[in-house]
Every structure is written in C-alpha cells, then in structure tokens.
Design an enzyme around this catalytic site. Sequence first.
Site, PDB file in Angstrom:
ATOM      1  N   TYR A  11       0.834  -1.184   0.000  1.00  0.00           N
ATOM      2  CA  TYR A  11       0.000   0.000   0.000  1.00  0.00           C
ATOM      3  C   TYR A  11       0.882   1.252   0.000  1.00  0.00           C
ATOM      4  O   TYR A  11       2.000   1.213  -0.491  1.00  0.00           O
ATOM      5  CB  TYR A  11      -1.035  -0.062   1.151  1.00  0.00           C
ATOM      6  CG  TYR A  11      -2.213   0.769   0.771  1.00  0.00           C
ATOM      7  CD1 TYR A  11      -3.015   0.407  -0.310  1.00  0.00           C
ATOM      8  CD2 TYR A  11      -2.466   1.974   1.393  1.00  0.00           C
ATOM      9  CE1 TYR A  11      -4.028   1.228  -0.760  1.00  0.00           C
ATOM     10  CE2 TYR A  11      -3.485   2.799   0.956  1.00  0.00           C
ATOM     11  CZ  TYR A  11      -4.264   2.422  -0.115  1.00  0.00           C
ATOM     12  OH  TYR A  11      -5.258   3.246  -0.563  1.00  0.00           O
ATOM     13  N   ARG A  55      -8.810  10.408  -8.108  1.00  0.00           N
ATOM     14  CA  ARG A  55      -7.985  11.041  -7.059  1.00  0.00           C
ATOM     15  C   ARG A  55      -7.234   9.945  -6.313  1.00  0.00           C
ATOM     16  O   ARG A  55      -7.602   9.557  -5.210  1.00  0.00           O
ATOM     17  CB  ARG A  55      -8.884  11.868  -6.130  1.00  0.00           C
ATOM     18  CG  ARG A  55      -8.154  12.921  -5.366  1.00  0.00           C
ATOM     19  CD  ARG A  55      -8.118  12.666  -3.883  1.00  0.00           C
ATOM     20  NE  ARG A  55      -7.659  11.340  -3.558  1.00  0.00           N
ATOM     21  CZ  ARG A  55      -7.632  10.814  -2.346  1.00  0.00           C
ATOM     22  NH1 ARG A  55      -8.078  11.477  -1.335  1.00  0.00           N
ATOM     23  NH2 ARG A  55      -7.186   9.591  -2.104  1.00  0.00           N
ATOM     24  N   LYS A  94      -5.930  -2.516  -1.399  1.00  0.00           N
ATOM     25  CA  LYS A  94      -6.829  -2.500  -0.232  1.00  0.00           C
ATOM     26  C   LYS A  94      -7.367  -3.896   0.045  1.00  0.00           C
ATOM     27  O   LYS A  94      -7.507  -4.307   1.197  1.00  0.00           O
ATOM     28  CB  LYS A  94      -7.975  -1.516  -0.461  1.00  0.00           C
ATOM     29  CG  LYS A  94      -7.489  -0.076  -0.451  1.00  0.00           C
ATOM     30  CD  LYS A  94      -8.139   0.746   0.633  1.00  0.00           C
ATOM     31  CE  LYS A  94      -7.253   1.929   1.004  1.00  0.00           C
ATOM     32  NZ  LYS A  94      -7.945   3.090   1.495  1.00  0.00           N
ATOM     33  N   GLU A 108     -13.663   4.252  -3.269  1.00  0.00           N
ATOM     34  CA  GLU A 108     -12.243   4.493  -3.034  1.00  0.00           C
ATOM     35  C   GLU A 108     -11.652   5.477  -4.038  1.00  0.00           C
ATOM     36  O   GLU A 108     -11.762   5.267  -5.252  1.00  0.00           O
ATOM     37  CB  GLU A 108     -11.524   3.133  -3.146  1.00  0.00           C
ATOM     38  CG  GLU A 108     -10.064   3.160  -2.869  1.00  0.00           C
ATOM     39  CD  GLU A 108      -9.734   3.512  -1.433  1.00  0.00           C
ATOM     40  OE1 GLU A 108     -10.479   3.116  -0.512  1.00  0.00           O
ATOM     41  OE2 GLU A 108      -8.724   4.198  -1.234  1.00  0.00           O
ATOM     42  N   ASP A 109     -11.052   6.536  -3.527  1.00  0.00           N
ATOM     43  CA  ASP A 109     -10.280   7.483  -4.355  1.00  0.00           C
ATOM     44  C   ASP A 109     -11.065   8.083  -5.516  1.00  0.00           C
ATOM     45  O   ASP A 109     -10.581   8.173  -6.653  1.00  0.00           O
ATOM     46  CB  ASP A 109      -8.971   6.826  -4.834  1.00  0.00           C
ATOM     47  CG  ASP A 109      -7.935   6.795  -3.705  1.00  0.00           C
ATOM     48  OD1 ASP A 109      -8.265   7.220  -2.575  1.00  0.00           O
ATOM     49  OD2 ASP A 109      -6.805   6.347  -3.938  1.00  0.00           O
ATOM     50  N   ASP A 142     -13.939   5.217   2.031  1.00  0.00           N
ATOM     51  CA  ASP A 142     -12.805   5.144   2.942  1.00  0.00           C
ATOM     52  C   ASP A 142     -12.087   6.481   3.083  1.00  0.00           C
ATOM     53  O   ASP A 142     -11.600   6.818   4.158  1.00  0.00           O
ATOM     54  CB  ASP A 142     -11.823   4.072   2.458  1.00  0.00           C
ATOM     55  CG  ASP A 142     -10.760   3.820   3.500  1.00  0.00           C
ATOM     56  OD1 ASP A 142     -11.142   3.605   4.670  1.00  0.00           O
ATOM     57  OD2 ASP A 142      -9.565   3.869   3.179  1.00  0.00           O
ATOM     58  N   ASP A 143     -12.039   7.256   1.998  1.00  0.00           N
ATOM     59  CA  ASP A 143     -11.315   8.529   2.056  1.00  0.00           C
ATOM     60  C   ASP A 143     -12.013   9.502   2.998  1.00  0.00           C
ATOM     61  O   ASP A 143     -11.364  10.308   3.665  1.00  0.00           O
ATOM     62  CB  ASP A 143     -11.217   9.150   0.657  1.00  0.00           C
ATOM     63  CG  ASP A 143     -10.673   8.135  -0.315  1.00  0.00           C
ATOM     64  OD1 ASP A 143      -9.554   7.675  -0.101  1.00  0.00           O
ATOM     65  OD2 ASP A 143     -11.400   7.760  -1.259  1.00  0.00           O
ATOM     66  N   ASN A 197      -0.552  11.804   1.631  1.00  0.00           N
ATOM     67  CA  ASN A 197       0.169  10.666   1.053  1.00  0.00           C
ATOM     68  C   ASN A 197       0.462  10.930  -0.419  1.00  0.00           C
ATOM     69  O   ASN A 197      -0.286  11.661  -1.061  1.00  0.00           O
ATOM     70  CB  ASN A 197      -0.697   9.404   1.130  1.00  0.00           C
ATOM     71  CG  ASN A 197      -0.991   9.007   2.546  1.00  0.00           C
ATOM     72  OD1 ASN A 197      -0.141   9.066   3.411  1.00  0.00           O
ATOM     73  ND2 ASN A 197      -2.233   8.609   2.785  1.00  0.00           N
TER      74      ASN A 197
HETATM   75  P1  NAD Z   1      -9.094  16.209  -1.816  1.00  0.00           P
HETATM   76  O1  NAD Z   1      -8.555  16.447  -3.169  1.00  0.00           O
HETATM   77  O2  NAD Z   1     -10.518  15.866  -1.652  1.00  0.00           O
HETATM   78  O3  NAD Z   1      -8.807  17.487  -0.888  1.00  0.00           O
HETATM   79  C1  NAD Z   1      -7.631  18.237  -0.899  1.00  0.00           C
HETATM   80  C2  NAD Z   1      -7.935  19.574  -0.256  1.00  0.00           C
HETATM   81  O4  NAD Z   1      -6.714  20.274  -0.076  1.00  0.00           O
HETATM   82  C3  NAD Z   1      -8.843  20.491  -1.071  1.00  0.00           C
HETATM   83  O5  NAD Z   1      -9.825  21.030  -0.219  1.00  0.00           O
HETATM   84  C4  NAD Z   1      -7.925  21.604  -1.528  1.00  0.00           C
HETATM   85  O6  NAD Z   1      -8.607  22.848  -1.660  1.00  0.00           O
HETATM   86  C5  NAD Z   1      -6.951  21.641  -0.381  1.00  0.00           C
HETATM   87  N1  NAD Z   1      -5.693  22.307  -0.674  1.00  0.00           N
HETATM   88  C6  NAD Z   1      -4.910  22.161  -1.764  1.00  0.00           C
HETATM   89  N2  NAD Z   1      -3.858  23.013  -1.666  1.00  0.00           N
HETATM   90  C7  NAD Z   1      -3.976  23.653  -0.489  1.00  0.00           C
HETATM   91  C8  NAD Z   1      -3.215  24.617   0.173  1.00  0.00           C
HETATM   92  N3  NAD Z   1      -2.094  25.107  -0.366  1.00  0.00           N
HETATM   93  N4  NAD Z   1      -3.642  25.068   1.380  1.00  0.00           N
HETATM   94  C9  NAD Z   1      -4.761  24.582   1.941  1.00  0.00           C
HETATM   95  N5  NAD Z   1      -5.530  23.658   1.352  1.00  0.00           N
HETATM   96  C10 NAD Z   1      -5.139  23.210   0.148  1.00  0.00           C
HETATM   97  O7  NAD Z   1      -8.179  15.066  -1.191  1.00  0.00           O
HETATM   98  P2  NAD Z   1      -8.451  14.205   0.123  1.00  0.00           P
HETATM   99  O8  NAD Z   1      -9.139  12.953  -0.200  1.00  0.00           O
HETATM  100  O9  NAD Z   1      -9.064  15.073   1.160  1.00  0.00           O
HETATM  101  O10 NAD Z   1      -6.956  13.808   0.505  1.00  0.00           O
HETATM  102  C11 NAD Z   1      -5.999  14.810   0.797  1.00  0.00           C
HETATM  103  C12 NAD Z   1      -4.693  14.157   1.200  1.00  0.00           C
HETATM  104  O11 NAD Z   1      -4.879  13.421   2.398  1.00  0.00           O
HETATM  105  C13 NAD Z   1      -4.120  13.170   0.184  1.00  0.00           C
HETATM  106  O12 NAD Z   1      -2.734  13.320   0.085  1.00  0.00           O
HETATM  107  C14 NAD Z   1      -4.443  11.818   0.766  1.00  0.00           C
HETATM  108  O13 NAD Z   1      -3.493  10.855   0.398  1.00  0.00           O
HETATM  109  C15 NAD Z   1      -4.349  12.122   2.243  1.00  0.00           C
HETATM  110  N6  NAD Z   1      -5.130  11.171   3.038  1.00  0.00           N
HETATM  111  C16 NAD Z   1      -4.508  10.544   4.063  1.00  0.00           C
HETATM  112  C17 NAD Z   1      -5.187   9.610   4.807  1.00  0.00           C
HETATM  113  C18 NAD Z   1      -4.503   8.935   5.951  1.00  0.00           C
HETATM  114  O14 NAD Z   1      -3.397   9.256   6.238  1.00  0.00           O
HETATM  115  N7  NAD Z   1      -5.095   8.008   6.653  1.00  0.00           N
HETATM  116  C19 NAD Z   1      -6.501   9.287   4.502  1.00  0.00           C
HETATM  117  C20 NAD Z   1      -7.129   9.958   3.444  1.00  0.00           C
HETATM  118  C21 NAD Z   1      -6.430  10.912   2.724  1.00  0.00           C
END
Ligand code: NAD
Length: 567
Positions: free
Chosen positions: A105, A158, A176, A247-248, A270-271, A420
């Site tokens: 993963y 995504r 997954k 997912e994603d 999951d996200d 990530n």
């Molecule tokens: P998403 O695309 O839905 O959301 C990203 C957000 O970040 C958007 O609201 C965007 O406007 C904002 N953004 C972008 N640039 C920015 C900046 N400079 N300042 C402030 N905000 C900014 O994506 P997501 O599903 O919410 O995932 C976001 C990240 O979190 C990814 O890298 C994903 O891998 C990670 N994530 C980690 C876990 C975990 O660690 N368990 C779980 C889910 C997602």
Amino acid sequence: MNGTLEIASPAAPTFPRGRQLLDDARLNRDTAFTESERDALGLRGLLPCRVFSIEEQVALEIEHLRRKNDALEKYIGLESLRDRNETLYFRVLVEHLEELMPIVYTPTVGQACQSFSHIIRRPHGLWITPDDQDRIPDLLRNASPHDIRLIVVTDNERILGLGDQGAGGMGIPRGKIALYCAGAGLRPEHCLPISLDVGTDNHTLLQDPMYCGYRRQRLRGAAYERFIDQFVEAVIKVFPGAVLQWEDFHKDLAFKNLQRYRHRLPSFNDDIQGTSAVAAAGIINALKVIETPLAEHRILFAGAGAAGIGIARLIRMLMESSNVPADIVRGAQAFMDTKGLVHHARTDLSADKREFAMKPDILANWDILNPDEITFEQMVEQFRPTILVGVSAQAGLFTERIIREMARHVDRPVIFALSNPNSKCECKPEDAIRWTDGRAIVATGSPFPNVNHNGKEIVIGQGNNAFIFPGLGLGAILSEAHEIDDRMLLAAAKTLALCTTRARLATGSLYPSQQELRDISFHVACAVMREARDAGYGRLLADDEIERTARDGMWFPDYVPIPETAL
Ligand code: NAD
C-alpha cells in the site's frame, strides 16, 4: 468458520492436476505439496524433491524480497507471488505486515499506479468502461463464480494525493483488498477490486502509447451519474450480500455517491469515513497523552476535501456525544483550502464546506480586517489551534514559521501531517519535532522513520486507514448490516484508540504497531457488529456470539488438507 464466509470446497469435480494445479494460484502450494499429494495429483517430477513447510517458504520469499533494493521491484515481486501462490502471498503478508504494508500500500502502491501500464503483468479484478454500461451485470458475473462479499471500487480520479491515474488506479483497490485479506482475514475469493475506467483527463497517460486504459476524456455530468447508477443497480442484483467501499473518487463525487447510495446498499467511502475514524482515534489518544478534554481543543485543517470534511464530521459527532456545549462545538474546527479561510461570507463554498464555514461572531473577535486575505500563519496566530491536520496533498505546507507560531501558544502541539504518499506530506516529522524542541506530538499518513531528539527515540505513528477499513468491512459483512452508519465509524475509532497501549503511547506513537493489525481488526469488527445490532442495521447477536462469529470469520492463510475426493 462462519457460514456466510464459507467457500466452495476445492474438492469440486474439476480439481486440477499436474501443471494445471501448479498454475492455479488459489490452489497451488509449490514445494509444500506433500509426497502423497504429489503422487495423487500428478505432480511427481514437476517439483524439486524436497518438501518444504509453509514457514520455510515464507522465509525464502522474504529472503527474495529483501534482496531487492527498489520498492517498486518488491511490489512487482510480491504481485508475481500473488499470481503464483495466493496462500503463500497472504501468509507472507500476515507475518510481515509492518514491513510489507508500505510496499503493498502507500507509498509504493502510488508508484505502481503511476507506472501501471508499464509494469502490468497479469490483469486482475474487473474493468468497466462506459462502453459496457448496458452489460454491467454480465461483467460482474464474469468476474467471479464466488459469492462476492466485498467490493472496492474506484473511478481513478484522485489516487492518493497523486490525482487522476486513469486505469493505473486499479492498484489501489487491489492493494486495499490485500489488506482486507491479510489484515482482517477476508477470503480473497470473496473480494473483488473494480476499476470504473471512465476515461482520464491525465494528458501524459492519454499520450502514452502503452496506456492500457480507456483512451478518452473522463465521462462527466449526467452521463457519469447514469453510469454509476447502473453500476450500483448491477451490484445489488448480482452480489446482493456485498459491502461496497468507494475508493479514491474526486471529492465532489465522493460525497455525492456516498450520500446517494449509502441507504441503497451497505457502503462507505474510505477517504471520507475510514480516514475520519483513524484520525479521530489518533486525536483521542493525543488527548490521553496531553491529559486535557476535547472541549479545550481547537483543530485547524489544511485542506477541506474528502479527508478533512470527513474527519471534522466525526470529531463533531465525538464532541456532541461527549456533551461538549454546542457553542464550543461550532467554533472548535476551522478550515483552510486553496482559496484561504473557509468562512461564512465566501460565495464559492460547496455544501460540505459550508457546514464548517467560520461563523461571523467568531471572526469578529479576531484582529483581522478581511477574512479573505488571512494567511495560514495569521490563521494560526488568531485561531490558536492545538491540533493541526494536514490533508492538502501539499508538501511542506507546514512551514517552520507556522509550526513555531503554533508552538508559541500550545505546550504540546498535535500535528497530523496526513497527506500521502511521503512526497506530499505537509512536514517531515523530524522537522516538526525539532522546531518545537521536542514538544510536538506527530502522526503521519505514510510511514516515516523514528526521530531521535536529544537522545530520545520517538516513534512516528502512522494514521493508516488500514487500522479501520478491514475491521469495518468484516464487521459489516458478518453482521449482515444493510447500512453502514457513522456511529459504526465512531465505535471503530474508539476501539482503535483503545488498542493503543499506554506503553506504545509513551514511545510517541498515537497508533499501535501495524504488526497487530489482525488483532485490531478483530476488535474493530466486534465493535462495528455491536453498533450495527444496536442501531438496528445488523443481526441480533449476543456479545459473546459477536466475538465468536468474528473470530471464526477470520481466515488465516494456511494449506488445509486436500479433500480425499480430490486425491
Ligand atoms: P481532496 O482532493 O478531496 O482534498 C484536498 C484539499 O486540499 C482540497 O480542499 C484543496 O482545496 C486543499 N488544498 C490544496 N492546496 C492547499 C493549500 N495550499 N492550502 C490549503 N488547502 C489546500 O483530497 P483528500 O481525499 O481530502 O486527501 C488529501 C490528502 O490526504 C491526500 O494526500 C491523501 O493521500 C491524504 N489522506 C490521508 C489519509 C490517511 O493518512 N489516513 C486518509 C485519506 C487521505
């Protein structure tokens, strides 16, 4: 073994023999076929003469893997083992979870998705394109003769923090499912990864002559919605007992699909939801370390996407269920997105962001003229967060100035840099710890090495969704829940928090070791089954029955005796 998860016995009349048996990944045992099995199944002479135990085979596979220096090569090596001998693949994973999760993963799976068309050997799972729209039930039937109980589906838009990966996104549902089987004991034949290959807007992929996906711009709008509708209807028809994990998907579609279908079939995203539970567990544990109640905390999110909004919703639920006064709840969480502060006067906010827009009465108390112009650093100065959550996929967003400003107001700043893969993480744990003179409590989304600060070794806990989704899926399947409710997620979060021992917390980690994943999934599954029962969504099982059902429902990868009828 619980009846709902039993599979057809390998003693079916067509039980293969000889070379055909060795080529069947589900039945193959390689050098572990015994002397009598070799005689009875036409294998004599097709294998070197020494019979190995599965333990010896695991040791040999690990030796092969450790000899490879490149993570992607390890991923490819593991995939080919999965293609050759599924039982051994899962046994290797179960026994080396902590070492291999970063390969199976995040982060390595991200690399695999990006180079998917160039590394693909044997295709797996189910691929559905818009051209298949009117025959999706047939495709589902083609996918598996087994009773599918768990589907992980993506439309690839995504992938982690890497954006649109087109057909390459298949790496994620497949990864997954590996964690469902290794981490919660689902049987591989009951699981199906699906790519809704609706095209891609990634121009590099569209121009790659080797691209293996649907070479069109993404399907959007009403046509996309019709396609998803038909997919969901087909799943309900062909696999009526299946739990579906979204997912994603792009954030807007993630919220839309979840809302539209969560009452139609047992499903979760999951996200949004898995992330919310894993983050909530980390926050619960951080409060244990700091010894202050949730009501005294302010959480600032960088990123108001699927992950951020999901976490905020569950934290709000946690606060409400802990009787935190309503006026504190409404002012406790704030968001920054690409346009700055998410506040009430913005006209560009989606409904999910509007839920958490900063209220005018709170802004009125701040020393700022225009909320549209507030910078991240000023926000930290004014809002004085005690917890910072990075879910923006923007590497380095938590700068030294921001972290130092936070640490000026807070004794133990709690920093979740969850983006990530590692290359997208908002700050390196070692930096956050150094900038706060060792006071920061840090958790990340991808794995990071321990940090040595002034001679003290600090373990960086990984808020990996794998602590939640395998147990959640198992619990939902075993309880035959017809819906997956946020109360189940909250129960899962509290359970994960409890699974982190005091001794583990003392190392600096807010999460348990990933090597304990099966045990954690068992406890999460039980909590989910209890909640499903109490909420009226699942089977009416007594508490001791729940534990027995969960224990019996977890498959452990081992070679079971081949039925006599096949010999
Ligand atoms: P998403 O695309 O839905 O959301 C990203 C957000 O970040 C958007 O609201 C965007 O406007 C904002 N953004 C972008 N640039 C920015 C900046 N400079 N300042 C402030 N905000 C900014 O994506 P997501 O599903 O919410 O995932 C976001 C990240 O979190 C990814 O890298 C994903 O891998 C990670 N994530 C980690 C876990 C975990 O660690 N368990 C779980 C889910 C997602």
